[in-house]
Design an enzyme around this catalytic site. Structure first.
Site, mmCIF file in Angstrom:
data_model
loop_
_atom_site.group_PDB
_atom_site.id
_atom_site.type_symbol
_atom_site.label_atom_id
_atom_site.label_comp_id
_atom_site.label_asym_id
_atom_site.label_seq_id
_atom_site.Cartn_x
_atom_site.Cartn_y
_atom_site.Cartn_z
ATOM 1 N N ASN A 90 0.822 -1.215 0.000
ATOM 2 C CA ASN A 90 0.000 0.000 0.000
ATOM 3 C C ASN A 90 0.865 1.279 0.000
ATOM 4 O OD1 ASN A 90 -2.395 1.906 0.567
ATOM 5 N ND2 ASN A 90 -3.282 -0.094 0.141
ATOM 6 N N ARG A 91 0.256 2.413 0.406
ATOM 7 C CA ARG A 91 0.869 3.715 0.102
ATOM 8 C C ARG A 91 1.723 4.284 1.229
ATOM 9 N NH1 ARG A 91 -3.861 3.111 -2.290
ATOM 10 N NH2 ARG A 91 -3.958 3.567 -4.523
ATOM 11 N N HIS A 116 2.874 0.012 -3.104
ATOM 12 C CA HIS A 116 3.280 -1.395 -3.276
ATOM 13 C C HIS A 116 4.763 -1.558 -3.618
ATOM 14 C CE1 HIS A 116 -0.797 -2.422 -2.627
ATOM 15 N NE2 HIS A 116 -1.244 -2.434 -3.864
ATOM 16 N N HIS A 187 -1.336 -10.164 -2.981
ATOM 17 C CA HIS A 187 -2.340 -9.340 -3.666
ATOM 18 C C HIS A 187 -3.233 -10.148 -4.614
ATOM 19 C CE1 HIS A 187 -4.090 -5.748 -5.378
ATOM 20 N NE2 HIS A 187 -3.244 -4.953 -4.785
ATOM 21 N N TYR A 189 -6.363 -11.562 -6.428
ATOM 22 C CA TYR A 189 -7.738 -11.124 -6.674
ATOM 23 C C TYR A 189 -8.601 -12.386 -6.781
ATOM 24 C CZ TYR A 189 -6.178 -6.463 -8.425
ATOM 25 O OH TYR A 189 -5.635 -5.208 -8.587
ATOM 26 N N ASP A 259 -11.828 0.371 -0.770
ATOM 27 C CA ASP A 259 -10.374 0.272 -0.967
ATOM 28 C C ASP A 259 -9.754 0.810 0.322
ATOM 29 O OD1 ASP A 259 -7.812 0.141 -1.815
ATOM 30 O OD2 ASP A 259 -8.018 1.520 -3.510
ATOM 31 N N GLN A 298 -6.412 -4.897 3.896
ATOM 32 C CA GLN A 298 -6.908 -3.995 2.867
ATOM 33 C C GLN A 298 -7.975 -4.749 2.087
ATOM 34 O OE1 GLN A 298 -5.662 -0.877 2.593
ATOM 35 N NE2 GLN A 298 -6.701 -0.150 0.757
ATOM 36 N N GLU A 326 -5.936 -8.155 1.589
ATOM 37 C CA GLU A 326 -4.482 -8.087 1.744
ATOM 38 C C GLU A 326 -4.145 -7.865 3.216
ATOM 39 O OE1 GLU A 326 -3.248 -4.968 -1.228
ATOM 40 O OE2 GLU A 326 -5.357 -5.206 -1.722
#
Ligand code: BGC
Length: 365
Positions: A90-91, A116, A187, A189, A259, A298, A326
């Site tokens: 993440n950020r 990431h 990650h 999906y 998100d 997440q 996540e």
């Protein structure tokens, strides 16, 4: 005279098959792991879970993870499908943080922010295969001092294990020679109806979280822990993912849907692993349960997929056609003193475990 085989037994266990060649000339290998009812295929590039098959309530097996049939897709079009994420999931706001009095500037790859792990995160490198059996894979990546702006040489080791009772267990371990933030995650999906099926809005989700970390319009946490009670973020009892996704809530606007990082509650077992989430897909009966030692998760619903990516078997991945859970420390922790620390120091060994358990619910829809 008999000659001994040149390959020791440990090497012979590396049963990967070639999956493609990187621009560097290195060959990427794919490994098949199977146990119980689950079969998964994993690339040494990015530790990517390229496919994962499980049966539905009728025993029909389907691939329930989004991805590509070839390496080219992963190199050029992938929004982190199936990949390991590092050094920091993440950020990190404006790609900058100060640690022990020194300010570090990271590669910015998401507007002004670092996302990431940067431009070449752990999802975009070939990992060394330390061991491979028919039910486990041990991968290692050494990220050099200064890689994407991060301080210290970080050694990350990730073990994937499929258990006889249909769990995919991920064990992470990291060490460093200089203090650095670390936040490793996975990650994948998921679409429990099959990876090319309709959006996941009917999947029912339970998330054991009393609070989440609201974000600004660029998806950086404000620093507050907001109770989920009375909001569309309350998944403490199972709710269809899509039931409230379009509600008029500022946070859903910021995320273009869900998100967000959820703050996990609930007790852990002796190893600190706690039940975090459970998903049930009503039509097929497939279920997915997630447990983790991490403090957050997440929850992202493929909001930025828009039908422009064609994946495995020609499947078109439209908006919300997969969801991610996540396990992680909270986004932007290096700039948020109130969040649990992600700083790893020399001499320490960071370990964490996340498990995804697969099942079927025999109850008809
Ligand atoms: C992030 C999303 C991002 C996505 C990339 C998620 O972990 O929270 O904002 O777009 O990864 O695929």
């Amino acid at each position: 005279m008999t000659r001994t085989a040149a390959t020791p037994a440990a090497t012979a266990r590396h049963g990967g098959t070639p999956f493609g060649v990187l621009p560097t000339g290195d060959t990427v290998h794919r490994f098949t792991l199977a146990n119980g009812d689950v079969t998964m295929r994993v690339l040494d590039y990015g530790g990517i879970v390229q496919s994962l098959e499980t049966p539905d309530r009728q025993g029909i097996r389907q691939d329930v993870v989004l991805g590509f049939d070839d390496l080219e897709g992963y190199l050029h079009r992938s929004p982190y499908f199936g990949a390991l994420i590092g050094r920091y999931g993440n950020r990190i706001a404006t790609g900058r943080f100060t640690l022990d009095g020194t300010t570090h500037t990271l590669a910015a790859n998401n507007g002004p922010h670092a996302l990431h792990g940067g431009l070449t995160g752990f999802d975009k490198v070939r990992w060394q295969v330390l061991d491979a059996t028919d039910r486990s894979l041990v991968l290692r990546h050494v990220s050099r001092d200064g890689d994407e702006g991060y301080p210290g040489t970080l050694t990350a080791t990730v073990t994937y294990t499929l258990t006889a009772d249909n769990r995919w267990v991920i064990d992470y371990e990291a060490t460093t020679d200089r203090a650095t933030p670390v936040n490793l995650t996975q990650h994948t999906y998921w679409n429990l109806r099959g990876h090319g099926a309709e959006p996941v809005l009917q999947h029912e989700l339970q998330l054991v979280a009393d609070a989440f970390t609201p974000v600004d319009a660029t998806l950086i946490p404000t620093g507050v822990l907001q109770p989920v009670a009375g909001t569309p973020f309350d998944f403490r009892t199972p709710q269809p993912i899509g039931a409230r996704i379009d509600a008029a809530h500022e946070q859903l606007r910021h995320g273009s849907g869900y998100d967000h990082n959820f703050v996990l509650a609930g007790p852990g077992d002796a190893a600190g692993v706690r039940f975090a989430a459970q998903v049930r897909e009503p039509a097929t009966g497939r279920t997915l349960a997630m447990s983790t030692t991490e403090p957050g998760v997440q929850f992202y619903v493929g909001n930025f997929l828009d039908g422009r990516i064609t994946g495995k078997g020609g499947a078109v991945y439209a908006r919300h056609s997969g969801f991610c859970l996540e396990a992680q420390h909270f986004p932007d922790s290096p700039n948020q003193p109130a969040f649990p620390s992600t700083i790893l120091r020399p001499g320490e060994r960071r370990t964490s475990r996340t498990e995804y358990a697969f099942g079927v619910d025999t109850q008809q829809p």
